[in-house]
Scaffold this motif. Structure first.
Motif, PDB file in Angstrom:
ATOM      1  N   UNK A 159       0.841  -1.188   0.000  1.00 34.67           N
ATOM      2  CA  UNK A 159       0.000   0.000   0.000  1.00 34.67           C
ATOM      3  C   UNK A 159       0.872   1.232   0.000  1.00 34.67           C
ATOM      4  N   UNK A 160       0.474   2.253  -0.736  1.00 28.44           N
ATOM      5  CA  UNK A 160       1.237   3.494  -0.822  1.00 28.44           C
ATOM      6  C   UNK A 160       0.277   4.664  -0.833  1.00 28.44           C
ATOM      7  N   UNK A 161       0.774   5.804  -0.420  1.00 31.31           N
ATOM      8  CA  UNK A 161      -0.038   7.008  -0.463  1.00 31.31           C
ATOM      9  C   UNK A 161       0.090   7.662  -1.827  1.00 31.31           C
ATOM     10  N   UNK A 162      -1.052   7.930  -2.454  1.00 35.21           N
ATOM     11  CA  UNK A 162      -1.046   8.692  -3.699  1.00 35.21           C
ATOM     12  C   UNK A 162      -1.086  10.185  -3.404  1.00 35.21           C
ATOM     13  N   UNK A 163      -1.091  10.524  -2.107  1.00 34.37           N
ATOM     14  CA  UNK A 163      -1.018  11.923  -1.715  1.00 34.37           C
ATOM     15  C   UNK A 163      -2.376  12.611  -1.676  1.00 34.37           C
ATOM     16  N   UNK A 164      -2.343  13.913  -1.848  1.00 35.84           N
ATOM     17  CA  UNK A 164      -3.545  14.740  -1.761  1.00 35.84           C
ATOM     18  C   UNK A 164      -3.748  15.481  -3.072  1.00 35.84           C
ATOM     19  N   UNK A 165      -4.960  15.402  -3.596  1.00 36.87           N
ATOM     20  CA  UNK A 165      -5.346  16.135  -4.794  1.00 36.87           C
ATOM     21  C   UNK A 165      -6.498  17.062  -4.456  1.00 36.87           C
ATOM     22  N   UNK A 166      -6.655  18.101  -5.252  1.00 37.45           N
ATOM     23  CA  UNK A 166      -7.815  18.977  -5.161  1.00 37.45           C
ATOM     24  C   UNK A 166      -8.813  18.554  -6.223  1.00 37.45           C
ATOM     25  N   UNK A 167     -10.085  18.709  -5.927  1.00 34.35           N
ATOM     26  CA  UNK A 167     -11.134  18.341  -6.884  1.00 34.35           C
ATOM     27  C   UNK A 167     -10.809  18.923  -8.259  1.00 34.35           C
ATOM     28  N   UNK A 168     -10.848  18.065  -9.268  1.00 34.95           N
ATOM     29  CA  UNK A 168     -10.552  18.486 -10.630  1.00 34.95           C
ATOM     30  C   UNK A 168      -9.148  18.139 -11.078  1.00 34.95           C
ATOM     31  N   UNK A 169      -8.243  17.856 -10.129  1.00 34.32           N
ATOM     32  CA  UNK A 169      -6.884  17.504 -10.497  1.00 34.32           C
ATOM     33  C   UNK A 169      -6.811  16.042 -10.949  1.00 34.32           C
ATOM     34  N   UNK A 170      -5.762  15.721 -11.692  1.00 30.04           N
ATOM     35  CA  UNK A 170      -5.526  14.357 -12.140  1.00 30.04           C
ATOM     36  C   UNK A 170      -4.143  13.903 -11.700  1.00 30.04           C
ATOM     37  N   UNK A 171      -3.968  12.578 -11.646  1.00 29.51           N
ATOM     38  CA  UNK A 171      -2.685  11.985 -11.258  1.00 29.51           C
ATOM     39  C   UNK A 171      -2.517  10.677 -12.012  1.00 29.51           C
ATOM     40  N   UNK A 172      -1.391  10.535 -12.717  1.00 31.02           N
ATOM     41  CA  UNK A 172      -1.119   9.287 -13.429  1.00 31.02           C
ATOM     42  C   UNK A 172      -0.369   8.327 -12.510  1.00 31.02           C
ATOM     43  N   UNK A 173      -0.961   7.157 -12.242  1.00 29.91           N
ATOM     44  CA  UNK A 173      -0.306   6.117 -11.461  1.00 29.91           C
ATOM     45  C   UNK A 173       0.257   5.070 -12.412  1.00 29.91           C
ATOM     46  N   UNK A 174       1.486   4.659 -12.169  1.00 26.85           N
ATOM     47  CA  UNK A 174       2.144   3.678 -13.025  1.00 26.85           C
ATOM     48  C   UNK A 174       2.574   2.472 -12.216  1.00 26.85           C
ATOM     49  N   UNK A 175       2.299   1.287 -12.700  1.00 23.16           N
ATOM     50  CA  UNK A 175       2.712   0.045 -12.056  1.00 23.16           C
ATOM     51  C   UNK A 175       3.458  -0.794 -13.077  1.00 23.16           C
ATOM     52  N   UNK A 176       4.636  -1.268 -12.721  1.00 21.59           N
ATOM     53  CA  UNK A 176       5.369  -2.165 -13.598  1.00 21.59           C
ATOM     54  C   UNK A 176       5.228  -3.594 -13.098  1.00 21.59           C
TER      55      UNK A 176
END
Length: 275
Positions: free
Chosen positions: A44-61
């Protein structure tokens, strides 16, 4: 806008790294540790904090390579808070907490969970950032200052999130780690992106290995938008994952990169290592 990301390489079959940037009109802080797990185990990892409307690309190898089409299945625990595409692109929809999961399609018991906090948009304007350093200050001076501040932090016992660290030994300068860090900072500023993965697809490990650094363990912190060494180190120390890299007693050496340019104005890289 300020951004933070962190990575540490610990080996294994399934490696996770949360990477991405949000629009420069807002501020986000992300802790993106890279974890490893054998098939059938979870991490498990923290993806952190985003504000409504923001995007974040998560990558898994998977096994050190990019997943094949359909090899991973992405899900979210609460689509009202965050949605996720099957390529791992997270979109913040509403305030609250959610868990985003990447699971092996053929073996759903092998998965990695990202915890995410979404906040409502700020109701007050973001203060204007401190002016960027004037030309001629020199990235080498900034690198030395970041090294000094990092060692000052390591000289004091502190708690990074839920983990307590005793005071530990100072890091020494590494020309090879600085070469890798500076090249990545310059690349992000020049090509206007923010990620542990270079635009040509190289990873932290590949960039450091290419310098001839024969590493036993390595880690990386990146940040963007901070105007001074003091502000970037303070931001890293305030983030659990980045703080853990700074306080990790297994690390012995450090290289620092700094470059101006891109959407954030300034880009910072810390590459940690031990041989």
């Amino acid at each position: 806008m300020r951004q933070f990301k962190q990575m540490v390489l610990v080996g294994g079959l399934l490696t996770l790294a949360a990477c991405g940037a949000t629009p420069p009109a807002t501020t986000a802080t992300e802790a993106a540790p890279a974890l490893a797990t054998s098939t059938g185990l979870t991490a498990q990892a923290s993806a952190g904090t985003l504000t409504v409307g923001q995007t974040l690309q998560l990558n898994v190898t998977v096994g050190g390579r990019a997943p094949l089409p359909g090899e991973l299945t992405w899900t979210t625990s609460n689509a009202g808070i965050a949605t996720v595409s099957q390529s791992g692109l997270v979109t913040a929809r509403g305030a609250g907490n959610a868990t985003v999961r990447a699971a092996l399609t053929r073996s759903p018991s092998a998965f990695i969970d990202f915890t995410l906090t979404v906040t409502a948009p700020a109701t007050t304007p973001t203060p204007a950032p401190t002016p960027a350093p004037t030309p001629g200050t020199g990235s080498s001076a900034f690198a030395q200052r970041v090294l000094d501040l990092t060692n000052q932090a390591r000289a004091q016992a502190r708690t990074c999130g839920s983990t307590s660290f005793a005071a530990t030994t100072p890091l020494t300068y590494s020309a090879q780690l600085e070469q890798a860090a500076q090249a990545h900072a310059t690349d992000m500023a020049t090509l206007n992106y923010f990620s542990h993965t270079s635009q040509d697809g190289r990873t932290m490990a590949q960039r450091i290995t290419a310098t001839g650094y024969t590493w036993r363990t390595i880690g990386e912190n990146i940040a963007a938008g901070q105007p001074t060494p003091e502000s970037v180190v303070a931001g890293w120390l305030a983030s659990e994952g980045h703080c853990r890299n700074i306080m990790n007693p297994s690390f012995r050496e450090l290289g620092v990169g700094y470059a101006q340019g891109g959407a954030y104005g300034s880009y910072w890289v810390q590459d940690f290592g031990a041989r």
